[in-house]
Design a protein around this motif. Structure first.
Motif, PDB file in Angstrom:
ATOM      1  N   TYR A 100       9.178 -10.250  15.268  1.00 60.08           N
ATOM      2  CA  TYR A 100       9.024 -10.458  13.831  1.00 60.08           C
ATOM      3  C   TYR A 100       8.814  -9.126  13.114  1.00 60.08           C
ATOM      4  N   TRP A 101       9.443  -9.029  11.940  1.00 62.42           N
ATOM      5  CA  TRP A 101       9.392  -7.782  11.172  1.00 62.42           C
ATOM      6  C   TRP A 101       9.125  -8.066   9.700  1.00 62.42           C
ATOM      7  N   GLY A 102       8.460  -7.114   9.071  1.00 68.00           N
ATOM      8  CA  GLY A 102       8.296  -7.178   7.635  1.00 68.00           C
ATOM      9  C   GLY A 102       9.454  -6.498   6.922  1.00 68.00           C
ATOM     10  N   GLN A 103       9.394  -6.505   5.603  1.00 69.92           N
ATOM     11  CA  GLN A 103      10.462  -5.932   4.791  1.00 69.92           C
ATOM     12  C   GLN A 103      10.273  -4.446   4.525  1.00 69.92           C
ATOM     13  N   GLY A 104       9.081  -3.956   4.772  1.00 73.33           N
ATOM     14  CA  GLY A 104       8.851  -2.526   4.639  1.00 73.33           C
ATOM     15  C   GLY A 104       8.192  -2.140   3.329  1.00 73.33           C
ATOM     16  N   THR A 105       7.534  -0.988   3.369  1.00 73.20           N
ATOM     17  CA  THR A 105       6.938  -0.413   2.165  1.00 73.20           C
ATOM     18  C   THR A 105       7.246   1.087   2.159  1.00 73.20           C
ATOM     19  N   GLN A 106       7.626   1.580   1.008  1.00 72.11           N
ATOM     20  CA  GLN A 106       8.072   2.971   0.902  1.00 72.11           C
ATOM     21  C   GLN A 106       6.869   3.910   0.787  1.00 72.11           C
ATOM     22  N   VAL A 107       6.903   4.958   1.593  1.00 74.05           N
ATOM     23  CA  VAL A 107       5.920   6.043   1.487  1.00 74.05           C
ATOM     24  C   VAL A 107       6.692   7.336   1.219  1.00 74.05           C
ATOM     25  N   THR A 108       6.370   7.970   0.121  1.00 77.29           N
ATOM     26  CA  THR A 108       7.041   9.202  -0.254  1.00 77.29           C
ATOM     27  C   THR A 108       6.009  10.316  -0.383  1.00 77.29           C
ATOM     28  N   VAL A 109       6.239  11.395   0.354  1.00 78.69           N
ATOM     29  CA  VAL A 109       5.323  12.531   0.332  1.00 78.69           C
ATOM     30  C   VAL A 109       6.057  13.721  -0.284  1.00 78.69           C
ATOM     31  N   SER A 110       5.451  14.306  -1.295  1.00 75.72           N
ATOM     32  CA  SER A 110       6.071  15.440  -1.972  1.00 75.72           C
ATOM     33  C   SER A 110       5.164  16.667  -1.883  1.00 75.72           C
ATOM     34  N   SER A 111       5.770  17.823  -2.076  1.00 74.05           N
ATOM     35  CA  SER A 111       4.996  19.079  -1.984  1.00 74.05           C
ATOM     36  C   SER A 111       4.351  19.433  -3.317  1.00 74.05           C
ATOM     37  N   GLY A 127       0.776  -1.229   0.000  1.00 77.00           N
ATOM     38  CA  GLY A 127       0.000   0.000   0.000  1.00 77.00           C
ATOM     39  C   GLY A 127       0.806   1.278   0.000  1.00 77.00           C
ATOM     40  N   GLY A 128       2.123   1.157   0.081  1.00 77.07           N
ATOM     41  CA  GLY A 128       2.945   2.361   0.025  1.00 77.07           C
ATOM     42  C   GLY A 128       2.890   2.992  -1.360  1.00 77.07           C
ATOM     43  N   ASN A 144      -3.603  13.481   6.121  1.00 74.83           N
ATOM     44  CA  ASN A 144      -2.889  14.761   6.173  1.00 74.83           C
ATOM     45  C   ASN A 144      -1.373  14.546   6.211  1.00 74.83           C
ATOM     46  N   LEU A 145      -0.903  13.778   5.255  1.00 70.65           N
ATOM     47  CA  LEU A 145       0.522  13.446   5.217  1.00 70.65           C
ATOM     48  C   LEU A 145       1.373  14.678   4.960  1.00 70.65           C
ATOM     49  N   SER A 146       2.546  14.685   5.563  1.00 67.58           N
ATOM     50  CA  SER A 146       3.496  15.781   5.386  1.00 67.58           C
ATOM     51  C   SER A 146       4.819  15.231   4.870  1.00 67.58           C
ATOM     52  N   LEU A 147       5.684  16.142   4.452  1.00 68.18           N
ATOM     53  CA  LEU A 147       6.983  15.726   3.934  1.00 68.18           C
ATOM     54  C   LEU A 147       7.753  14.891   4.953  1.00 68.18           C
ATOM     55  N   ASP A 148       7.574  15.210   6.234  1.00 68.51           N
ATOM     56  CA  ASP A 148       8.283  14.497   7.302  1.00 68.51           C
ATOM     57  C   ASP A 148       7.830  13.050   7.460  1.00 68.51           C
ATOM     58  N   ASP A 149       6.736  12.690   6.831  1.00 61.57           N
ATOM     59  CA  ASP A 149       6.246  11.312   6.914  1.00 61.57           C
ATOM     60  C   ASP A 149       6.915  10.400   5.881  1.00 61.57           C
ATOM     61  N   THR A 150       7.725  10.969   5.016  1.00 61.69           N
ATOM     62  CA  THR A 150       8.438  10.165   4.024  1.00 61.69           C
ATOM     63  C   THR A 150       9.382   9.191   4.722  1.00 61.69           C
ATOM     64  N   ALA A 151       9.208   7.905   4.454  1.00 63.47           N
ATOM     65  CA  ALA A 151      10.001   6.874   5.129  1.00 63.47           C
ATOM     66  C   ALA A 151       9.621   5.507   4.578  1.00 63.47           C
ATOM     67  N   ILE A 152      10.408   4.521   4.980  1.00 57.35           N
ATOM     68  CA  ILE A 152      10.000   3.128   4.781  1.00 57.35           C
ATOM     69  C   ILE A 152       9.213   2.740   6.029  1.00 57.35           C
TER      70      ILE A 152
END
Length: 122
Positions: A111-122, A8-9, A85-93
């Motif tokens: 236990y951990w997953g491999q992650g999903t990238q979320v990128t927030v741009s202006s 879903g990222g 209300n995502l912001s630039l600071d929310d950009t992360a895996i």
């Protein structure tokens, strides 16, 4: 074999909403506390939100309170993170994690997953 698979990222604009999911297999999901963490470029991984195996009020990092909501569907072995209300600071895996009988205050996860990238741009 235990698997946590995030999905879903994606790339969104500031102010948008996004929901990430984590499908869990190989364990008794209803007996596990679930958490979401994130790691931004050049920064350490940080706690985002957690939900107890037994229900009750989730726990959130101050930086996401009022914007993010963690929920779980035990019938689907899935935990969600709704991000508004995502912001630039929310950009992360974004990573999900599982801990047997974990609560919303659990700090250690087995236990951990491999992650999903979320990128927030202006």
């Amino acid at each position: 074999q235990v698997q946590l698979v995030e999905s879903g990222g994606g790339s969104v604009q500031a102010g948008d909403s996004l929901r990430v999911s984590c499908l869990v297999s190989g364990l008794s999901f209803s007996n596990y506390g679930m958490g979401w963490f994130r790691q931004a470029p050049g920064k350490e991984r940080e706690f985002v939100a957690a939900i107890s195996w037994a229900g009750g009020h989730p726990n959130y990092a101050d930086s996401v309170k009022g914007r993010f909501t963690i929920s779980r569907d035990n019938a689907k072995n899935t935990v969600y993170l709704q991000m508004n209300n995502l912001s630039l600071d929310d950009t992360a895996i974004y990573y999900c994690a599982a801990q047997p009988y974990g609560t919303q205050y659990t700090v250690h996860y087995d236990y951990w997953g491999q992650g999903t990238q979320v990128t927030v741009s202006s």
